[in-house]
Design a protein around this motif. Structure first.
Motif, mmCIF file in Angstrom:
data_model
loop_
_atom_site.group_PDB
_atom_site.id
_atom_site.type_symbol
_atom_site.label_atom_id
_atom_site.label_comp_id
_atom_site.label_asym_id
_atom_site.label_seq_id
_atom_site.Cartn_x
_atom_site.Cartn_y
_atom_site.Cartn_z
ATOM 1 N N GLY A 25 58.699 89.566 -19.956
ATOM 2 C CA GLY A 25 59.384 89.845 -21.221
ATOM 3 C C GLY A 25 59.275 91.283 -21.668
ATOM 4 N N ASP A 26 58.662 91.485 -22.844
ATOM 5 C CA ASP A 26 58.586 92.809 -23.460
ATOM 6 C C ASP A 26 57.330 93.591 -23.076
ATOM 7 N N HIS A 27 56.577 93.107 -22.117
ATOM 8 C CA HIS A 27 55.352 93.746 -21.619
ATOM 9 C C HIS A 27 54.264 93.855 -22.680
ATOM 10 N N ARG A 28 54.312 92.965 -23.656
ATOM 11 C CA ARG A 28 53.269 92.811 -24.669
ATOM 12 C C ARG A 28 52.860 91.354 -24.675
ATOM 13 N N ILE A 29 51.632 91.111 -25.044
ATOM 14 C CA ILE A 29 51.170 89.727 -25.110
ATOM 15 C C ILE A 29 51.447 89.203 -26.513
ATOM 16 N N ASP A 30 52.396 88.272 -26.595
ATOM 17 C CA ASP A 30 52.791 87.648 -27.854
ATOM 18 C C ASP A 30 51.818 86.506 -28.182
ATOM 19 N N PRO A 31 51.863 85.982 -29.418
ATOM 20 C CA PRO A 31 50.964 84.877 -29.780
ATOM 21 C C PRO A 31 51.083 83.658 -28.851
ATOM 22 N N GLU A 32 52.297 83.318 -28.434
ATOM 23 C CA GLU A 32 52.467 82.185 -27.521
ATOM 24 C C GLU A 32 51.785 82.450 -26.181
ATOM 25 N N GLU A 33 51.835 83.703 -25.751
ATOM 26 C CA GLU A 33 51.198 84.055 -24.484
ATOM 27 C C GLU A 33 49.672 84.079 -24.617
ATOM 28 N N TRP A 34 49.168 84.443 -25.796
ATOM 29 C CA TRP A 34 47.722 84.368 -26.026
ATOM 30 C C TRP A 34 47.249 82.913 -25.938
ATOM 31 N N VAL A 35 48.062 81.994 -26.438
ATOM 32 C CA VAL A 35 47.711 80.567 -26.340
ATOM 33 C C VAL A 35 47.646 80.161 -24.868
ATOM 34 N N ALA A 36 48.615 80.598 -24.082
ATOM 35 C CA ALA A 36 48.632 80.280 -22.649
ATOM 36 C C ALA A 36 47.403 80.848 -21.944
ATOM 37 N N ILE A 37 47.041 82.083 -22.275
ATOM 38 C CA ILE A 37 45.858 82.702 -21.670
ATOM 39 C C ILE A 37 44.598 81.939 -22.078
ATOM 40 N N ALA A 38 44.514 81.560 -23.348
ATOM 41 C CA ALA A 38 43.340 80.821 -23.832
ATOM 42 C C ALA A 38 43.207 79.471 -23.135
ATOM 43 N N ILE A 39 44.312 78.773 -22.936
ATOM 44 C CA ILE A 39 44.260 77.477 -22.256
ATOM 45 C C ILE A 39 43.863 77.664 -20.796
ATOM 46 N N ALA A 40 44.416 78.662 -20.125
ATOM 47 C CA ALA A 40 44.064 78.917 -18.725
ATOM 48 C C ALA A 40 42.589 79.316 -18.592
ATOM 49 N N ALA A 41 42.079 80.091 -19.548
ATOM 50 C CA ALA A 41 40.662 80.468 -19.530
ATOM 51 C C ALA A 41 39.777 79.244 -19.766
ATOM 52 N N THR A 42 40.170 78.396 -20.705
ATOM 53 C CA THR A 42 39.424 77.162 -20.967
ATOM 54 C C THR A 42 39.431 76.271 -19.739
ATOM 55 N N ASN A 43 40.546 76.237 -19.038
ATOM 56 C CA ASN A 43 40.652 75.477 -17.798
ATOM 57 C C ASN A 43 39.638 75.992 -16.786
ATOM 58 N N ALA A 44 39.593 77.308 -16.588
ATOM 59 C CA ALA A 44 38.671 77.889 -15.606
ATOM 60 C C ALA A 44 37.215 77.614 -15.977
ATOM 61 N N VAL A 45 36.866 77.794 -17.248
ATOM 62 C CA VAL A 45 35.492 77.554 -17.692
ATOM 63 C C VAL A 45 35.157 76.063 -17.608
ATOM 64 N N GLY A 46 36.093 75.220 -18.019
ATOM 65 C CA GLY A 46 35.865 73.775 -17.973
ATOM 66 C C GLY A 46 35.647 73.263 -16.561
ATOM 67 N N VAL A 47 36.449 73.745 -15.629
ATOM 68 C CA VAL A 47 36.293 73.325 -14.230
ATOM 69 C C VAL A 47 34.939 73.780 -13.695
ATOM 70 N N TYR A 48 34.499 74.964 -14.081
ATOM 71 C CA TYR A 48 33.197 75.449 -13.626
ATOM 72 C C TYR A 48 32.049 74.615 -14.213
ATOM 73 N N LEU A 49 32.149 74.255 -15.487
ATOM 74 C CA LEU A 49 31.041 73.589 -16.177
ATOM 75 C C LEU A 49 30.940 72.090 -15.908
ATOM 76 N N VAL A 50 32.056 71.415 -15.669
ATOM 77 C CA VAL A 50 32.040 69.963 -15.480
ATOM 78 C C VAL A 50 31.421 69.638 -14.121
ATOM 79 N N PRO A 51 30.364 68.829 -14.107
ATOM 80 C CA PRO A 51 29.761 68.477 -12.817
ATOM 81 C C PRO A 51 30.546 67.368 -12.124
ATOM 82 N N LEU A 52 30.369 67.271 -10.833
ATOM 83 C CA LEU A 52 30.922 66.156 -10.077
ATOM 84 C C LEU A 52 29.878 65.049 -10.089
ATOM 85 N N ALA A 53 30.170 63.986 -10.792
ATOM 86 C CA ALA A 53 29.238 62.873 -10.882
ATOM 87 C C ALA A 53 29.520 61.886 -9.757
#
Length: 134
Positions: A25-53
């Protein structure tokens, strides 16, 4: 890679999502894109932290799949779907599929995806291989 494959796969897609947000797009991170980045970061951290039971070898894949669904919902609700948003949706789906495909072994010895491992138990005896679904 064998131990942290799922976390690495999720982290790669987090980086790709952040790069997409910056370059699209406009080469700036808009609020909607910040939400996408936050969800992707939460995904990465969540996958790392959740153990395989034991019996729940698909737990990391479940976390990633749920967050990918949240990513798609946020994309559709916040900004609607335009041609640029399809790539964001593909990245979210790719993150979940990458986590599902990649191997991982938790500290408790439970393995998921890829080659299954067995660790020697105390006394040098072999412990049976943990067979879990993914």
């Amino acid at each position: 890679m064998q131990k942290y494959g799922k976390a690495i796969a999720s982290a790669v897609f987090f980086v790709l999502t952040a790069v997409y947000a910056m370059l699209s797009g406009d080469h700036r991170i808009d609020p909607e894109e910040w939400v996408a980045i936050a969800i992707a970061a939460t995904n990465a951290v969540g996958v790392y932290l959740v153990p395989l039971a034991p019996g729940y070898g698909w737990s990391k894949t479940l976390v990633s799949g749920l967050l990918a669904a949240l990513q798609v919902a946020a994309t559709v609700i916040l900004g609607g779907i335009d041609p640029d948003e399809w790539l964001l949706i593909l990245l979210a789906v790719g993150q979940a599929l990458g986590v599902g495909w990649a191997p991982a072994v938790s500290d408790n010895g439970v393995a998921s995806g890829g080659k299954r491992n067995s660790k020697p138990a105390a006394g040098g005896a072999e412990r049976p291989v943990a067979r879990t679904g993914d």
